[in-house]
Write a protein that holds these residues in place. Sequence first.
Motif, PDB file in Angstrom:
ATOM      1  N   ASP A  17       0.805  -1.224   0.000  1.00 50.32           N
ATOM      2  CA  ASP A  17       0.000   0.000   0.000  1.00 50.32           C
ATOM      3  C   ASP A  17       0.835   1.270   0.000  1.00 50.32           C
ATOM      4  O   ASP A  17       0.409   2.293   0.527  1.00 50.32           O
ATOM      5  CB  ASP A  17      -0.961   0.033   1.193  1.00 50.32           C
ATOM      6  CG  ASP A  17      -2.106  -0.945   1.056  1.00 50.32           C
ATOM      7  OD1 ASP A  17      -2.410  -1.328  -0.090  1.00 50.32           O
ATOM      8  OD2 ASP A  17      -2.672  -1.327   2.088  1.00 50.32           O
ATOM      9  N   LEU A  18       2.011   1.235  -0.584  1.00 47.71           N
ATOM     10  CA  LEU A  18       2.836   2.441  -0.644  1.00 47.71           C
ATOM     11  C   LEU A  18       2.784   3.103  -2.013  1.00 47.71           C
ATOM     12  O   LEU A  18       3.257   4.216  -2.167  1.00 47.71           O
ATOM     13  CB  LEU A  18       4.297   2.106  -0.293  1.00 47.71           C
ATOM     14  CG  LEU A  18       4.548   1.703   1.147  1.00 47.71           C
ATOM     15  CD1 LEU A  18       6.013   1.340   1.339  1.00 47.71           C
ATOM     16  CD2 LEU A  18       4.167   2.810   2.098  1.00 47.71           C
ATOM     17  N   GLY A  19       2.236   2.436  -2.991  1.00 52.31           N
ATOM     18  CA  GLY A  19       2.186   2.991  -4.333  1.00 52.31           C
ATOM     19  C   GLY A  19       3.403   2.601  -5.141  1.00 52.31           C
ATOM     20  O   GLY A  19       4.364   2.022  -4.632  1.00 52.31           O
ATOM     21  N   ALA A  20       3.378   2.960  -6.405  1.00 48.20           N
ATOM     22  CA  ALA A  20       4.454   2.563  -7.307  1.00 48.20           C
ATOM     23  C   ALA A  20       5.715   3.388  -7.085  1.00 48.20           C
ATOM     24  O   ALA A  20       6.822   2.879  -7.148  1.00 48.20           O
ATOM     25  CB  ALA A  20       3.997   2.698  -8.755  1.00 48.20           C
ATOM     26  N   TYR A  21       5.557   4.672  -6.827  1.00 46.61           N
ATOM     27  CA  TYR A  21       6.706   5.566  -6.682  1.00 46.61           C
ATOM     28  C   TYR A  21       6.765   6.069  -5.248  1.00 46.61           C
ATOM     29  O   TYR A  21       6.216   7.107  -4.913  1.00 46.61           O
ATOM     30  CB  TYR A  21       6.599   6.734  -7.652  1.00 46.61           C
ATOM     31  CG  TYR A  21       6.499   6.283  -9.082  1.00 46.61           C
ATOM     32  CD1 TYR A  21       7.613   5.791  -9.744  1.00 46.61           C
ATOM     33  CD2 TYR A  21       5.299   6.319  -9.770  1.00 46.61           C
ATOM     34  CE1 TYR A  21       7.539   5.346 -11.042  1.00 46.61           C
ATOM     35  CE2 TYR A  21       5.205   5.882 -11.076  1.00 46.61           C
ATOM     36  CZ  TYR A  21       6.323   5.402 -11.702  1.00 46.61           C
ATOM     37  OH  TYR A  21       6.243   4.965 -12.988  1.00 46.61           O
ATOM     38  N   HIS A  22       7.415   5.322  -4.414  1.00 46.60           N
ATOM     39  CA  HIS A  22       7.561   5.733  -3.027  1.00 46.60           C
ATOM     40  C   HIS A  22       9.028   5.691  -2.646  1.00 46.60           C
ATOM     41  O   HIS A  22       9.855   5.128  -3.362  1.00 46.60           O
ATOM     42  CB  HIS A  22       6.732   4.843  -2.103  1.00 46.60           C
ATOM     43  CG  HIS A  22       7.194   3.438  -2.037  1.00 46.60           C
ATOM     44  ND1 HIS A  22       6.886   2.512  -3.006  1.00 46.60           N
ATOM     45  CD2 HIS A  22       7.977   2.801  -1.146  1.00 46.60           C
ATOM     46  CE1 HIS A  22       7.441   1.363  -2.700  1.00 46.60           C
ATOM     47  NE2 HIS A  22       8.117   1.503  -1.580  1.00 46.60           N
ATOM     48  N   ASP A  23       9.338   6.314  -1.528  1.00 48.29           N
ATOM     49  CA  ASP A  23      10.712   6.314  -1.059  1.00 48.29           C
ATOM     50  C   ASP A  23      10.740   5.931   0.407  1.00 48.29           C
ATOM     51  O   ASP A  23       9.732   5.520   0.987  1.00 48.29           O
ATOM     52  CB  ASP A  23      11.380   7.671  -1.306  1.00 48.29           C
ATOM     53  CG  ASP A  23      10.661   8.814  -0.609  1.00 48.29           C
ATOM     54  OD1 ASP A  23       9.587   8.579  -0.038  1.00 48.29           O
ATOM     55  OD2 ASP A  23      11.182   9.944  -0.636  1.00 48.29           O
ATOM     56  N   VAL A  24      11.893   6.075   1.012  1.00 51.83           N
ATOM     57  CA  VAL A  24      12.084   5.621   2.375  1.00 51.83           C
ATOM     58  C   VAL A  24      11.261   6.458   3.360  1.00 51.83           C
ATOM     59  O   VAL A  24      10.812   5.954   4.388  1.00 51.83           O
ATOM     60  CB  VAL A  24      13.589   5.611   2.724  1.00 51.83           C
ATOM     61  CG1 VAL A  24      14.149   6.999   2.795  1.00 51.83           C
ATOM     62  CG2 VAL A  24      13.850   4.865   4.011  1.00 51.83           C
ATOM     63  N   LYS A  25      11.017   7.728   3.039  1.00 51.79           N
ATOM     64  CA  LYS A  25      10.223   8.563   3.948  1.00 51.79           C
ATOM     65  C   LYS A  25       8.782   8.076   4.030  1.00 51.79           C
ATOM     66  O   LYS A  25       8.190   8.045   5.100  1.00 51.79           O
ATOM     67  CB  LYS A  25      10.248  10.025   3.495  1.00 51.79           C
ATOM     68  CG  LYS A  25      11.541  10.724   3.772  1.00 51.79           C
ATOM     69  CD  LYS A  25      11.460  12.175   3.356  1.00 51.79           C
ATOM     70  CE  LYS A  25      12.770  12.877   3.619  1.00 51.79           C
ATOM     71  NZ  LYS A  25      12.737  14.272   3.201  1.00 51.79           N
ATOM     72  N   VAL A  26       8.227   7.691   2.901  1.00 52.73           N
ATOM     73  CA  VAL A  26       6.851   7.188   2.877  1.00 52.73           C
ATOM     74  C   VAL A  26       6.753   5.893   3.672  1.00 52.73           C
ATOM     75  O   VAL A  26       5.817   5.693   4.454  1.00 52.73           O
ATOM     76  CB  VAL A  26       6.379   6.995   1.417  1.00 52.73           C
ATOM     77  CG1 VAL A  26       5.013   6.361   1.362  1.00 52.73           C
ATOM     78  CG2 VAL A  26       6.388   8.323   0.681  1.00 52.73           C
ATOM     79  N   ALA A  27       7.738   5.011   3.497  1.00 50.19           N
ATOM     80  CA  ALA A  27       7.740   3.742   4.240  1.00 50.19           C
ATOM     81  C   ALA A  27       7.917   3.989   5.737  1.00 50.19           C
ATOM     82  O   ALA A  27       7.290   3.312   6.563  1.00 50.19           O
ATOM     83  CB  ALA A  27       8.850   2.833   3.715  1.00 50.19           C
ATOM     84  N   TYR A  28       8.740   4.957   6.077  1.00 50.96           N
ATOM     85  CA  TYR A  28       8.948   5.285   7.497  1.00 50.96           C
ATOM     86  C   TYR A  28       7.661   5.843   8.108  1.00 50.96           C
ATOM     87  O   TYR A  28       7.312   5.497   9.241  1.00 50.96           O
ATOM     88  CB  TYR A  28      10.099   6.280   7.632  1.00 50.96           C
ATOM     89  CG  TYR A  28      10.396   6.681   9.055  1.00 50.96           C
ATOM     90  CD1 TYR A  28      10.836   5.746   9.977  1.00 50.96           C
ATOM     91  CD2 TYR A  28      10.231   7.991   9.472  1.00 50.96           C
ATOM     92  CE1 TYR A  28      11.112   6.103  11.280  1.00 50.96           C
ATOM     93  CE2 TYR A  28      10.502   8.359  10.772  1.00 50.96           C
ATOM     94  CZ  TYR A  28      10.944   7.412  11.668  1.00 50.96           C
ATOM     95  OH  TYR A  28      11.203   7.777  12.957  1.00 50.96           O
ATOM     96  N   MET A  29       6.954   6.674   7.371  1.00 52.54           N
ATOM     97  CA  MET A  29       5.685   7.218   7.882  1.00 52.54           C
ATOM     98  C   MET A  29       4.651   6.115   8.051  1.00 52.54           C
ATOM     99  O   MET A  29       3.876   6.111   9.015  1.00 52.54           O
ATOM    100  CB  MET A  29       5.152   8.313   6.955  1.00 52.54           C
ATOM    101  CG  MET A  29       5.939   9.595   6.999  1.00 52.54           C
ATOM    102  SD  MET A  29       5.932  10.324   8.643  1.00 52.54           S
ATOM    103  CE  MET A  29       7.642  10.290   9.036  1.00 52.54           C
ATOM    104  N   LYS A  30       4.651   5.141   7.117  1.00 51.60           N
ATOM    105  CA  LYS A  30       3.734   4.012   7.256  1.00 51.60           C
ATOM    106  C   LYS A  30       4.033   3.243   8.537  1.00 51.60           C
ATOM    107  O   LYS A  30       3.125   2.876   9.282  1.00 51.60           O
ATOM    108  CB  LYS A  30       3.838   3.083   6.052  1.00 51.60           C
ATOM    109  CG  LYS A  30       2.942   1.874   6.178  1.00 51.60           C
ATOM    110  CD  LYS A  30       3.101   0.910   5.040  1.00 51.60           C
ATOM    111  CE  LYS A  30       2.230  -0.306   5.305  1.00 51.60           C
ATOM    112  NZ  LYS A  30       2.322  -1.303   4.295  1.00 51.60           N
ATOM    113  N   GLN A  31       5.308   3.016   8.802  1.00 54.03           N
ATOM    114  CA  GLN A  31       5.697   2.298  10.013  1.00 54.03           C
ATOM    115  C   GLN A  31       5.317   3.096  11.258  1.00 54.03           C
ATOM    116  O   GLN A  31       4.808   2.541  12.236  1.00 54.03           O
ATOM    117  CB  GLN A  31       7.207   2.053   9.992  1.00 54.03           C
ATOM    118  CG  GLN A  31       7.724   1.319  11.213  1.00 54.03           C
ATOM    119  CD  GLN A  31       9.238   1.189  11.193  1.00 54.03           C
ATOM    120  OE1 GLN A  31       9.918   1.751  10.344  1.00 54.03           O
ATOM    121  NE2 GLN A  31       9.765   0.446  12.129  1.00 54.03           N
TER     122      GLN A  31
END
Length: 158
Positions: free
Chosen positions: A124-138
């Motif tokens: 559920d992060l989308g096709a173009y995501h980076d480490v900041k998006v993954a960190y916010m998800k966590q």
Amino acid sequence: MPLPDGNNFIEKFAKSFYNLFDTPATIIKEKIVAPNQKTYPWYHQKFRRVPTIDQCYTDDPICVFEADMQYRRDRQVDSEILSILRQRFEDCVLYETPDHMEKCKHLLQQYEEGSTDWFTKYGDLGAYHDVKVAYMKQKHRMVWERRHGPVGSGMKEN
């Protein structure tokens, strides 16, 4: 009467002529090239671990870039591990076709557990995501679990 080894003039000349070219090349190889050569006992390059995104300062773009590249490598490795688990299960199903439900059950459980863990981290992060998006998800997941209990267990009563 044959001459003993090494006493022949032609052999001495050939050996000294060989050593004239071989000795400098051997010295350069042993003293300069070999100590400075990067050798890996595996087939892929091992990158050093860099600070993660939560350890980087907000005004340090180099650290953020390195954390993003490490995140992408880690995601690629995790995806390949999941692909290997899926392939093992599919191979087991093809090999044990009549009664594959019981013989391949442990492989299916490993694959399902791995895919659940992969989706928890990268889904559920989308096709173009980076480490900041993954960190916010966590971070959002951790806040949710602190407020409501583990995800999937329903909301706890206040």
